[in-house]
Design a protein around this motif. Structure first.
Motif, PDB file in Angstrom:
ATOM      1  N   PRO A 129       0.848  -1.195   0.000  1.00 14.54           N
ATOM      2  CA  PRO A 129       0.000   0.000   0.000  1.00 14.54           C
ATOM      3  C   PRO A 129       0.882   1.243   0.000  1.00 14.54           C
ATOM      4  O   PRO A 129       2.088   1.161   0.234  1.00 14.54           O
ATOM      5  CB  PRO A 129      -0.773  -0.124   1.308  1.00 14.54           C
ATOM      6  N   ALA A 130       0.273   2.369  -0.258  1.00 16.03           N
ATOM      7  CA  ALA A 130       0.996   3.644  -0.241  1.00 16.03           C
ATOM      8  C   ALA A 130       0.226   4.639   0.613  1.00 16.03           C
ATOM      9  O   ALA A 130      -0.965   4.471   0.885  1.00 16.03           O
ATOM     10  CB  ALA A 130       1.149   4.186  -1.666  1.00 16.03           C
ATOM     11  N   GLU A 131       0.900   5.667   1.007  1.00 19.56           N
ATOM     12  CA  GLU A 131       0.283   6.688   1.851  1.00 19.56           C
ATOM     13  C   GLU A 131      -0.954   7.292   1.189  1.00 19.56           C
ATOM     14  O   GLU A 131      -1.955   7.565   1.846  1.00 19.56           O
ATOM     15  CB  GLU A 131       1.303   7.777   2.168  1.00 19.56           C
ATOM     16  N   GLU A 132      -0.928   7.443  -0.141  1.00 21.00           N
ATOM     17  CA  GLU A 132      -2.043   8.063  -0.861  1.00 21.00           C
ATOM     18  C   GLU A 132      -3.320   7.216  -0.817  1.00 21.00           C
ATOM     19  O   GLU A 132      -4.415   7.742  -0.995  1.00 21.00           O
ATOM     20  CB  GLU A 132      -1.661   8.318  -2.334  1.00 21.00           C
ATOM     21  N   THR A 133      -3.184   5.924  -0.611  1.00 21.07           N
ATOM     22  CA  THR A 133      -4.357   5.043  -0.603  1.00 21.07           C
ATOM     23  C   THR A 133      -4.713   4.526   0.793  1.00 21.07           C
ATOM     24  O   THR A 133      -5.667   3.769   0.943  1.00 21.07           O
ATOM     25  CB  THR A 133      -4.116   3.818  -1.510  1.00 21.07           C
ATOM     26  N   TRP A 134      -3.964   4.910   1.769  1.00 22.45           N
ATOM     27  CA  TRP A 134      -4.056   4.349   3.111  1.00 22.45           C
ATOM     28  C   TRP A 134      -5.476   4.343   3.675  1.00 22.45           C
ATOM     29  O   TRP A 134      -5.880   3.386   4.328  1.00 22.45           O
ATOM     30  CB  TRP A 134      -3.108   5.105   4.033  1.00 22.45           C
ATOM     31  N   ASP A 135      -6.247   5.383   3.449  1.00 23.34           N
ATOM     32  CA  ASP A 135      -7.589   5.489   4.021  1.00 23.34           C
ATOM     33  C   ASP A 135      -8.694   5.092   3.050  1.00 23.34           C
ATOM     34  O   ASP A 135      -9.867   5.334   3.317  1.00 23.34           O
ATOM     35  CB  ASP A 135      -7.820   6.906   4.552  1.00 23.34           C
ATOM     36  N   GLN A 136      -8.345   4.470   1.948  1.00 20.76           N
ATOM     37  CA  GLN A 136      -9.324   4.030   0.954  1.00 20.76           C
ATOM     38  C   GLN A 136      -9.569   2.530   1.079  1.00 20.76           C
ATOM     39  O   GLN A 136      -8.765   1.809   1.675  1.00 20.76           O
ATOM     40  CB  GLN A 136      -8.827   4.369  -0.449  1.00 20.76           C
ATOM     41  N   PRO A 137     -10.679   2.042   0.511  1.00 19.48           N
ATOM     42  CA  PRO A 137     -10.913   0.593   0.547  1.00 19.48           C
ATOM     43  C   PRO A 137      -9.719  -0.150  -0.050  1.00 19.48           C
ATOM     44  O   PRO A 137      -9.192   0.241  -1.079  1.00 19.48           O
ATOM     45  CB  PRO A 137     -12.156   0.416  -0.329  1.00 19.48           C
TER      46      PRO A 137
END
Length: 162
Positions: A129-137
């Motif tokens: 994962p990456a920081e940009e997607t961390w809070d996404q499904p």
């Protein structure tokens, strides 16, 4: 032992996470139906970053993991998703992601393949994962992917002991 044996795939994984961040996860169906046994039931082109353990895939000609095509494991394929690691809630940490990704070449690899990574002819890489997607499904999942450097395989690599 170097964890990332396909540096271009590491770049592609980073591009994938950025694309997900910019698209808001794409389709209304977040995960195509697939068989838990990897037999290709419900075979679908992967339209989202969500992969499933047991997916056998043809490497995307674009080099982007989201463009990989899920195929039945009985057919020739390039790679198999064999393990996933769900990162805990909290703030994104590259060090924590890298530490968790090491599981792809540790006990998870040995349990799935049947031999330790150092004794295996198979390659493995994580899709982190990456920081940009961390809070996404699906934004906190590390996917562990197996491949045979000698070329395409047919059938699952589970228990391959090589």
């Amino acid at each position: 032992m170097k964890l990332y044996e396909r540096p271009s795939l590491l770049f592609a994984a980073c591009a994938l996470t950025l694309a997900v961040a910019l698209t808001g996860c794409g389709t209304s169906d977040p995960s195509p139906e697939r068989s838990a046994t990897g037999d290709g039931a419900g075979v679908a082109k992967v339209e989202t970053p969500a992969m499933t353990v047991g997916d056998c895939r043809l490497e995307a000609t674009s080099g982007l993991p989201e463009d990989a095509e899920v195929v039945p494991c009985a057919e020739p394929h390039d790679e198999e998703v064999f393990h996933e690691i769900e990162m805990p809630d909290g703030t994104f940490s590259q060090q924590a992601v890298e530490a968790a990704s090491a599981e792809c070449v540790g006990d998870a690899f040995t349990a799935f393949v049947g031999v330790q990574r150092e004794a295996s002819a198979l390659g493995v890489y994580p899709i982190p994962p990456a920081e940009e997607t961390w809070d996404q499904p699906y934004g906190r999942t590390v996917y562990c992917v197996l491949f045979d450097p000698a070329g395409q395989i047919e059938g699952t690599l589970e228990g391959a002991a090589r």
